[in-house]
Structure formats: structure tokens, C-alpha cells
Design an enzyme around this catalytic site. Structure first.
Site, mmCIF file in Angstrom:
data_model
loop_
_atom_site.group_PDB
_atom_site.id
_atom_site.type_symbol
_atom_site.label_atom_id
_atom_site.label_comp_id
_atom_site.label_asym_id
_atom_site.label_seq_id
_atom_site.Cartn_x
_atom_site.Cartn_y
_atom_site.Cartn_z
ATOM 1 N N SER A 73 0.819 -1.212 0.000
ATOM 2 C CA SER A 73 0.000 0.000 0.000
ATOM 3 C C SER A 73 0.855 1.267 0.000
ATOM 4 C CB SER A 73 -0.927 0.010 1.216
ATOM 5 O OG SER A 73 -1.693 -1.166 1.256
HETATM 6 N N1 SAM Z 1 -0.521 -4.948 4.178
HETATM 7 C C1 SAM Z 1 0.176 -5.284 2.970
HETATM 8 C C2 SAM Z 1 1.554 -4.692 2.922
HETATM 9 O O1 SAM Z 1 1.920 -3.923 3.817
HETATM 10 O O2 SAM Z 1 2.294 -5.041 1.992
HETATM 11 C C3 SAM Z 1 -0.584 -4.923 1.726
HETATM 12 C C4 SAM Z 1 -1.735 -5.793 1.528
HETATM 13 S S1 SAM Z 1 -2.347 -5.986 -0.102
HETATM 14 C C5 SAM Z 1 -2.992 -4.393 -0.444
HETATM 15 C C6 SAM Z 1 -3.769 -6.974 0.321
HETATM 16 C C7 SAM Z 1 -3.428 -8.370 0.778
HETATM 17 O O3 SAM Z 1 -4.618 -8.978 1.271
HETATM 18 C C8 SAM Z 1 -2.932 -9.272 -0.342
HETATM 19 O O4 SAM Z 1 -1.688 -9.800 0.003
HETATM 20 C C9 SAM Z 1 -3.992 -10.359 -0.445
HETATM 21 O O5 SAM Z 1 -3.496 -11.626 -0.799
HETATM 22 C C10 SAM Z 1 -4.537 -10.344 0.986
HETATM 23 N N2 SAM Z 1 -5.874 -10.934 1.150
HETATM 24 C C11 SAM Z 1 -6.961 -10.837 0.363
HETATM 25 N N3 SAM Z 1 -7.978 -11.536 0.887
HETATM 26 C C12 SAM Z 1 -7.533 -12.075 2.061
HETATM 27 C C13 SAM Z 1 -8.096 -12.883 3.065
HETATM 28 N N4 SAM Z 1 -9.357 -13.311 3.039
HETATM 29 N N5 SAM Z 1 -7.333 -13.238 4.124
HETATM 30 C C14 SAM Z 1 -6.041 -12.826 4.224
HETATM 31 N N6 SAM Z 1 -5.436 -12.070 3.282
HETATM 32 C C15 SAM Z 1 -6.177 -11.687 2.217
#
Ligand code: SAM
Length: 225
Positions: A73
């Protein structure tokens, strides 16, 4: 900013410099005031969390691609969401969406313990390795469907979801401590959301506030998309 790269300063030196510029121009100037959040953003090297060849873009204020089609992000949004959680040093925080591990690292500099859930095994594995290499020892990364929370360590003083949900997942509300704060992007569309803060005020009562418009990758799971 570009001047530094043209001068070919060593990456560590220019990264420290660029991180300071990011804090001043993209965070403090745009309203991030919590000294603990600014300190954490100053301590964590974002260049260690971005993809191969992206290091020079680490301190631009935008999201960047990471493995498996996901994103790290935008720094301002990480700081904004962290500030919105109203954290204290003794808090235990649940993060949904570990991704690169960057937001977990920021949280870990402010609170006692961070529990982070990622649905993609490959990302969770890389994040664990990266966080261990950087010495962040108060973060546990778990592979699973974060829309169901992580019951084992609940209740949490704060929960942050870093992917966009169609609605606030009920298990996350249930795993929030009384007085706890949940910050989550919510939207009927797959692509744009409103950042929402939910405060648990009693056993059965929650207070909901809308903070700002955001754009996140989708939260995929039983209580997500
Ligand atoms: N917080 C992260 C960082 O600092 O790099 C960025 C996160 S990215 C915008 C969103 C993440 O949410 C992705 O890695 C995706 O695989 C994960 N995601 C989506 N659905 C999810 C779920 N149900 N449970 C856990 N992770 C999930």
C-alpha cells in the site's frame, strides 16, 4: 528526490534521505501527526519490502506491485490507517492481508504484538523471511482466510484490514475487544471503497464512522468477496 539518484549516492544513504522527505512531504504535511506513527514510518525501511527492481520507487507516495498480483500500500494510507487505529504500546493487533509485511512491520514498532493473516502461502512465506531478517520478532504470520479473523489470539485491541471488503466481516466484529477499533475498506464495488472505523463500545454495540475514499485489492474469502 531524483537528484539523489543522479548523484548515485549509496542506496542506504539515499533511502534514509528519501524516507525523511516522505515523512515530511507525504505524511506530516498531509495531516499525519501521531508521533509514534511518524517514528515507526521513519524506522522501517520500505525499500526492503518492495519487489525486485522497485527500490528506487520505494519512497514515492503510491502503491507498488508485489508478487502474486498483489500490492504494497501507499505510505500515506499505511500511516493514515495506523493512526486511525489509535494504538497504545500494550495493544495486540490483528492485521488481515500481510502482503509484503510492511504494514505489519510499522504496527510492530508501536504495539506489543501483531498477528497477521495472509491467504496466499507464497506471500506469507516471503513476508515471514523478510520480517525475521529485519529482526521484527513480535509479529506472527499465519496463512488462512482472514475474513474469519484469527480466533486463537482474540480479542484484539485493534484490527486492520488491508484489502477491500463488500461488508464488515462479522467474525472480525466478534474478535474485537470492548473499546477496540477496526479499520477496514468497505465498498459494494470490487475496486473502490470507503475506509470505515468501527469501535466496539459494549458487548453488543458498535459505533461506525466513515473516514475517506480508498482503493484496495479485494478481500477474498468466506466473509469477503
Ligand atoms: N498490508 C500489505 C503490505 O503492507 O504489503 C498490503 C496488503 S495488499 C494491499 C492486500 C493483501 O490482502 C494481499 O496480500 C492479499 O493476498 C490479501 N488478502 C486478500 N484476501 C484475504 C483474506 N481473506 N485473508 C487474508 N489475506 C487476504
Amino acid at each position: 528526490m531524483r537528484y539523489c539518484f543522479r548523484m548515485r549516492l549509496p542506496l542506504t544513504k539515499s533511502s534514509d534521505y528519501l524516507r525523511e522527505i516522505m515523512i515530511r512531504e507525504h505524511l506530516a504535511r498531509r495531516g499525519i501527526h501521531d508521533p509514534e506513527v511518524l517514528r515507526a514510518m521513519r524506522e522501517v525501511p520500505r525499500e526492503a519490502f518492495v519487489g525486485e527492481g522497485m527500490q528506487e520507487l520505494a519512497y514515492e507516495d503510491g502503491p507498488l506491485p508485489i508478487e502474486e498480483g498483489q500490492t504494497i500500500s501507499q505510505p500515506y494510507i499505511v500511516a493514515y490507517m495506523t493512526e486511525a487505529l489509535e494504538l497504545s504500546s500494550s495493544d495486540r493487533v490483528l492485521e488481515i492481508g500481510t502482503g509484503s509485511g510492511y504494514a505489519a512491520a510499522i504496527l510492530s514498532r508501536i504495539v506489543g504484538a501483531v498477528y497477521s493473516v495472509e491467504r496466499l502461502e507464497g506471500l506469507a512465506h516471503s513476508a515471514r523471511q523478510r520480517l525475521a531478517m529485519l529482526g521484527y520478532s513480535n509479529i506472527v504470520v499465519h496463512v488462512g482466510d482472514g475474513t474469519l479473523g484469527w480466533l486463537e489470539h482474540s480479542p484484539y485491541d485493534a484490527i486492520v484490514v488491508t484489502a477491500g471488503a463488500p461488508q464488515v466481516p462479522k467474525p472480525l466484529l466478534e474478535q474485537l475487544a470492548i473499546g477496540g477499533r477496526l479499520v477496514i475498506p468497505v465498498g459494494a464495488s470490487y475496486e473502490v471503497q470507503i475506509l470505515v472505523r468501527v469501535r466496539r463500545v459494549s458487548e453488543h454495540d458498535y459505533h461506525r464512522e466513515e473516514l475517506c475514499g480508498v482503493r484496495f485489492v479485494p478481500l477474498i474469502g468466506a466473509a469477503g468477496w
